[in-house]
Design a protein around this motif. Structure first.
Motif, PDB file in Angstrom:
ATOM      1  N   VAL A  62       0.863  -1.190   0.000  1.00 58.77           N
ATOM      2  CA  VAL A  62       0.000   0.000   0.000  1.00 58.77           C
ATOM      3  C   VAL A  62       0.890   1.228   0.000  1.00 58.77           C
ATOM      4  CG1 VAL A  62      -1.754   1.318   1.237  1.00 58.77           C
ATOM      5  CG2 VAL A  62      -1.861  -1.186   1.221  1.00 58.77           C
ATOM      6  N   ASP A  63       0.747   2.058  -1.025  1.00 60.28           N
ATOM      7  CA  ASP A  63       1.486   3.320  -1.068  1.00 60.28           C
ATOM      8  C   ASP A  63       0.633   4.397  -0.411  1.00 60.28           C
ATOM      9  OD1 ASP A  63       3.066   5.501  -1.544  1.00 60.28           O
ATOM     10  OD2 ASP A  63       2.684   5.582  -3.701  1.00 60.28           O
ATOM     11  N   ALA A  64       1.067   4.843   0.759  1.00 62.93           N
ATOM     12  CA  ALA A  64       0.425   5.951   1.465  1.00 62.93           C
ATOM     13  C   ALA A  64       1.493   6.984   1.811  1.00 62.93           C
ATOM     14  CB  ALA A  64      -0.265   5.444   2.723  1.00 62.93           C
ATOM     15  N   SER A  65       2.394   7.224   0.851  1.00 61.00           N
ATOM     16  CA  SER A  65       3.565   8.060   1.112  1.00 61.00           C
ATOM     17  C   SER A  65       3.320   9.545   0.905  1.00 61.00           C
ATOM     18  CB  SER A  65       4.739   7.602   0.238  1.00 61.00           C
ATOM     19  OG  SER A  65       4.410   7.636  -1.133  1.00 61.00           O
ATOM     20  N   GLY A  66       2.080   9.928   0.626  1.00 59.08           N
ATOM     21  CA  GLY A  66       1.755  11.351   0.590  1.00 59.08           C
ATOM     22  C   GLY A  66       1.908  11.983  -0.772  1.00 59.08           C
ATOM     23  N   ARG A  67       1.822  13.325  -0.775  1.00 61.52           N
ATOM     24  CA  ARG A  67       1.809  14.049  -2.043  1.00 61.52           C
ATOM     25  C   ARG A  67       3.120  13.907  -2.805  1.00 61.52           C
ATOM     26  NH1 ARG A  67       0.105  19.261  -2.359  1.00 61.52           N
ATOM     27  NH2 ARG A  67      -1.250  19.106  -0.555  1.00 61.52           N
ATOM     28  N   GLY A  68       4.189  13.519  -2.133  1.00 64.08           N
ATOM     29  CA  GLY A  68       5.462  13.332  -2.811  1.00 64.08           C
ATOM     30  C   GLY A  68       5.671  11.925  -3.345  1.00 64.08           C
ATOM     31  N   SER A  69       4.624  11.121  -3.387  1.00 64.31           N
ATOM     32  CA  SER A  69       4.743   9.741  -3.841  1.00 64.31           C
ATOM     33  C   SER A  69       5.380   9.663  -5.234  1.00 64.31           C
ATOM     34  CB  SER A  69       3.360   9.085  -3.890  1.00 64.31           C
ATOM     35  OG  SER A  69       3.414   7.847  -4.570  1.00 64.31           O
ATOM     36  N   ARG A  70       6.203   8.635  -5.421  1.00 60.04           N
ATOM     37  CA  ARG A  70       6.837   8.387  -6.717  1.00 60.04           C
ATOM     38  C   ARG A  70       6.156   7.237  -7.452  1.00 60.04           C
ATOM     39  NH1 ARG A  70      13.152   8.563  -4.585  1.00 60.04           N
ATOM     40  NH2 ARG A  70      13.069  10.656  -3.676  1.00 60.04           N
ATOM     41  N   VAL A  71       4.890   6.972  -7.132  1.00 61.97           N
ATOM     42  CA  VAL A  71       4.239   5.770  -7.646  1.00 61.97           C
ATOM     43  C   VAL A  71       4.146   5.766  -9.168  1.00 61.97           C
ATOM     44  CG1 VAL A  71       1.858   6.657  -7.472  1.00 61.97           C
ATOM     45  CG2 VAL A  71       2.300   4.194  -7.298  1.00 61.97           C
ATOM     46  N   VAL A  72       3.970   6.915  -9.793  1.00 58.07           N
ATOM     47  CA  VAL A  72       3.874   6.936 -11.260  1.00 58.07           C
ATOM     48  C   VAL A  72       5.203   6.513 -11.880  1.00 58.07           C
ATOM     49  CG1 VAL A  72       3.510   8.411 -13.278  1.00 58.07           C
ATOM     50  CG2 VAL A  72       2.024   8.649 -11.277  1.00 58.07           C
ATOM     51  N   ARG A  73       6.306   7.007 -11.327  1.00 62.04           N
ATOM     52  CA  ARG A  73       7.623   6.610 -11.835  1.00 62.04           C
ATOM     53  C   ARG A  73       7.890   5.139 -11.555  1.00 62.04           C
ATOM     54  NH1 ARG A  73      12.685   6.033 -10.001  1.00 62.04           N
ATOM     55  NH2 ARG A  73      12.267   6.877  -7.921  1.00 62.04           N
ATOM     56  N   TRP A  74       7.532   4.690 -10.355  1.00 57.48           N
ATOM     57  CA  TRP A  74       7.717   3.283 -10.020  1.00 57.48           C
ATOM     58  C   TRP A  74       6.946   2.372 -10.977  1.00 57.48           C
ATOM     59  CZ3 TRP A  74       6.466   4.156  -4.155  1.00 57.48           C
ATOM     60  CH2 TRP A  74       7.579   4.744  -3.515  1.00 57.48           C
ATOM     61  N   LEU A  75       5.689   2.731 -11.228  1.00 55.02           N
ATOM     62  CA  LEU A  75       4.878   1.914 -12.124  1.00 55.02           C
ATOM     63  C   LEU A  75       5.452   1.929 -13.542  1.00 55.02           C
ATOM     64  CD1 LEU A  75       1.310   2.851 -10.860  1.00 55.02           C
ATOM     65  CD2 LEU A  75       2.362   0.583 -10.785  1.00 55.02           C
TER      66      LEU A  75
END
Length: 465
Positions: free
Chosen positions: A172-185
């Motif tokens: 679960v990514d709950a790392s906030g507004r600075g999340s890098r999830v788009v880059r990770w994906l």
């Protein structure tokens, strides 16, 4: 075989997600890059943390549902938080006039510092679930476009460049507004994610004061910004928090930003569309300097629309969407997202087929409501970047302005508005016949010429100013 869940981020969204995961996992590991405070203190990784936060009724109900073994409401109140009834304990000037205070209390909200809220939730979750917090910064996701299988972590310690891999059945990514999830994906081959930003340039300025003697039960006081007058929005609020203090937050959109110096702060408050905030604090004892934040954009990642969403990954809280904090819905949306996760896990398991996709789609519903409320007003400020009013915006705005106007003098309209803004109900609540009739009839009472204060409250204002 050990069932493990990993949560990225130990903020409010992350700890609530950990609580939601706990009944379905043998291990819940929460990773955070920061060293967390051991009490209700502010943390570095939360730029908006020193400013006013309110937990809406919908968020409190979701939190009570998600965190086992303890009443979060009772725990927060015992720690000094205030429970405020929307219809009784709030004085608010809207663009359509002053709200009344009614004998009917309306939805209740929790007012306290963000530091107290986060700490209370973290203590309750760690004491009542299998969750544990470890320090470490997630640098990438493991797996492929079909399934996320864990995370790659650096220790986060100064000078330690080593990385380890941590396998997980669900991340679960709950790392906030600075999340890098788009880059990770993107690194896993999941691309084409739509993102949107709507930015009013809002600056928040906050200062904490000691509550003046006799004003301990003074209502939460709000002067809302007006998006409809073709000039920068200016707002102010006084929020009672723990420790006999007022948190006073001023906000100004691009071109109307509040100053950071104490004299300018007070002058700005006195020059709002009504001077009540400035008058109340003019004689109060300041306990802090003025704190400034510019982390106020509306940002959204439309992850629920990704066609082939990978198994094993859920994104919640500010990592999914952030909102102009003036509308006070971010924490509640995070709690509702955790509640979705808990309910979808019931009777299945961490690796159930389609689980992540179902959670992502369900979690988007409260996001949709909060986003529409925030962006639907923010598009009207003259210097907003990222959006201009559309024909649909104009139609919705006509309705919401009429609803707000009716709410200044109709309890039926006010009750419908409160239910939606507190996220106790979705926008469909406004389409009920009773709500539509209240909007059609408009305000049943004449407009108020000033804030609806009691004689004793007026005496306090006069003594302060």
């Amino acid at each position: 075989m050990t069932r493990r869940a990993v949560v990225i981020g130990a903020g409010l969204a992350g700890m609530l997600a950990a609580a939601a995961l706990s009944p379905s996992a043998d291990e819940v590991i929460v990773l955070d890059r920061d060293e967390l405070p051991d009490g209700p203190d502010h943390r570095k990784g939360l730029p908006q943390g020193r400013h006013a936060h309110v937990l809406m009724a919908g968020g409190m109900a979701a939190m009570e549902d998600v965190v086992p073994g303890v009443s979060m409401r009772k725990q927060l109140l015992a720690a000094g938080a205030h429970e405020l009834a929307t219809g009784r304990d709030m004085v608010a000037l809207t663009p359509e006039g002053w709200f009344r205070r009614w004998r009917h209390e309306g939805p209740r909200m929790i007012a306290c510092s963000r530091a107290l809220l986060d700490w209370s939730v973290r203590v309750a979750v760690l004491a009542n679930t299998r969750a544990e917090v470890r320090r470490g910064q997630v640098v990438d996701l493991l797996g492929d476009a079909g399934r996320v299988t864990g995370v790659r972590v650096s220790s986060g310690a100064a000078g330690d460049l080593g990385e380890t891999e941590l396998a997980a059945d669900l991340v679960v990514d709950a790392s906030g507004r600075g999340s890098r999830v788009v880059r990770w994906l993107g690194g896993l081959g999941v691309t084409g994610i739509r993102e949107r930003t709507v930015d009013t340039g809002l600056v928040n300025a906050t200062r904490v004061y000691r509550v003046p003697a006799g004003a301990e039960r003074f209502p939460m006081t709000i002067v809302q910004a007006d998006p409809y007058v073709s000039r920068p929005g200016r707002s102010g609020m006084i929020l009672p928090i723990e420790g006999g203090r007022w948190m006073v937050s001023l906000g100004g959109t691009r071109g109307g930003e509040p100053p950071a110096d104490p004299e300018g702060f007070l002058r700005y408050a006195l020059e709002l569309p009504h001077p009540i905030v400035g008058r109340l604090i003019s004689g109060a004892e300041p306990l802090t300097d003025v704190q400034i934040s510019r982390s106020t954009r509306n940002d959204r990642r439309y992850l629920e629309k990704v066609r082939d969403w990978p198994e094993g990954l859920v994104v919640l809280g500010d990592a999914l969407a952030t909102y102009n904090p003036a509308y006070g819905q971010g924490m509640t949306v995070a709690a509702l997202g955790a509640q979705v996760l808990r309910r979808e896990l019931e009777g299945t398991g961490l690796t159930a087929a389609g689980l992540a996709r179902r959670v992502q789609r369900q979690a988007a519903r409260p996001v949709d409501s909060a986003w529409a409320a925030a962006v639907g007003q923010d598009v009207w400020y003259p210097e907003t970047h990222g959006a201009r009013p559309t024909a649909a915006d104009r139609l919705v705005t006509r309705f919401t302005r009429r609803l707000t106007l009716a709410s200044t003098g109709s309890y039926g309209a006010a009750a419908a508005l409160w239910d939606v803004t507190s996220l106790q109900a979705g926008p469909a609540r406004l389409l009920r016949p009773s709500a539509l009739l209240a909007v059609l009839n408009g305000p049943l009472l004449p407009p108020l010429a000033g804030p609806p204060l009691t004689k004793e409250e007026w005496r306090l204002v006069a003594a302060a100013g």
